[in-house]
Design an enzyme around this catalytic site. Sequence first.
Site, PDB file in Angstrom:
ATOM      1  N   TYR A 101       9.814   8.938 -22.016  1.00 11.69           N
ATOM      2  CA  TYR A 101       9.974   8.027 -20.883  1.00 11.69           C
ATOM      3  C   TYR A 101       9.888   6.608 -21.420  1.00 11.69           C
ATOM      4  O   TYR A 101       9.029   6.297 -22.254  1.00 11.69           O
ATOM      5  CB  TYR A 101       8.859   8.245 -19.842  1.00 11.69           C
ATOM      6  N   GLU A 189      14.631   1.704 -16.093  1.00 10.60           N
ATOM      7  CA  GLU A 189      13.934   2.909 -16.552  1.00 10.60           C
ATOM      8  C   GLU A 189      14.889   3.915 -17.185  1.00 10.60           C
ATOM      9  O   GLU A 189      15.978   4.142 -16.671  1.00 10.60           O
ATOM     10  CB  GLU A 189      13.280   3.526 -15.315  1.00 10.60           C
TER      11      GLU A 189
END
Length: 378
Positions: A101, A189
């Site tokens: 992530y 993101e």
Amino acid sequence: MNLHEHQAAELFATHGIRTNGGDVAFTPDEAETIARGVGGPVVVKAQVHTGGRGKAGGVKLATTPRDAREAAKAILGLDIRGHVVSKVLVAPAADIAQEFYLGVTLDRTRRQNVVMASAEGGVDIEEVARERPDRIVRALVDPFLGLHPWQARQIAFALGIPADKVGGIVTIARQLYETYVAEDATLAEINPLVLTGSGEWLALDAKMSIDDNALFRHPEFEALRDFDAEDRTEIDARQSGISFVKLDGDIGCIVNGAGLAMATMDAVKLHGGEPANFLDVGGGASADQVAKAFGLVTADPHVRAILINIFGGITRGDIVAQGIAEARQRVEVTVPIVVRLSGTNAEEGQRLLAEAGLTATESMDEAAAAAVRAAHAA
Ligand code: GDP
Ligand code: MN
């Protein structure tokens, strides 16, 4: 303003981040054609403004163009937490060795941007934050200095990334930070950012939210707006120059000035009510603006009473009163209306409102209490 994955991925690519490309399909036929063009296994992904598509059945791997067609057929029309899928992204499937992530957002309390990363990629990051907060590493970034390479390297080491792969993720972190700043995002993101079987870094998902207050600097984003995915009333409001945010209560609020609109919502809550919206009519409260505001507020079936709170400063109370009276003739309002009018020419305004059959008070507190009573009685 939220972007779709394929739009965010295109922005990432313009800043140098490697994504798995692909094209958007609106029908199973189109998905098949794109898959044929790819000439290998593909991934078919729902394009909706929400995460967790994988778990909801909105992401499917397909080995042949025929499979891609079936996958698109299954995904198109799917309802993912209230978002109905009208398009899918068809992209070459990647061979994943490891998922990470990587994200950038604003830390409001620290007044700095924050880069976050985790080796627990692919899954819902909120879940990781809740259950294994120690698995997320953070670097606060001074907005004037930007993300230093050493900060990105520190993140890479904390994630246990092998030495020969550190340079790659450092570059991507800096490119992601650059994208976030250049595009005036509030969130950028990549989840998952993957290491492929052949050892290359690849952004397999892309998520971006753009700061609405900076949209004037990015006229190009207007074309990316997905009207189907946005609240209809909020779109209408924006086009009328009214600031409007829909909330869950039953007292519709029409106010001049953003600060007063916030105070009005507090007053409603203080008296045990719940505001149905934030609404700032902006500048002068002309009959046109008030009529539009009535339209926005009454579009919500939950509204049981309307509280109009106007403080006449440069805007004169009598003009506002005329506007309210006139707007009420144009828009049918079936719920009780409570008006608070004070400031310049308030008395004259209250007289005009009384003639129009509306009661107005000078006290905001009384008006809020009256609106809450009216809503409860309805
Ligand atoms: P999200 O669930 O909405 O975040 O959608 P993602 O695009 O992140 O996809 C969810 C998951 O599907 C990823 O974490 C991967 O595990 C998997 N996935 C997505 N694209 C590919 C791909 O190209 N190849 C493989 N093998 N898996 C993929
Ligand atoms: Mn994802």
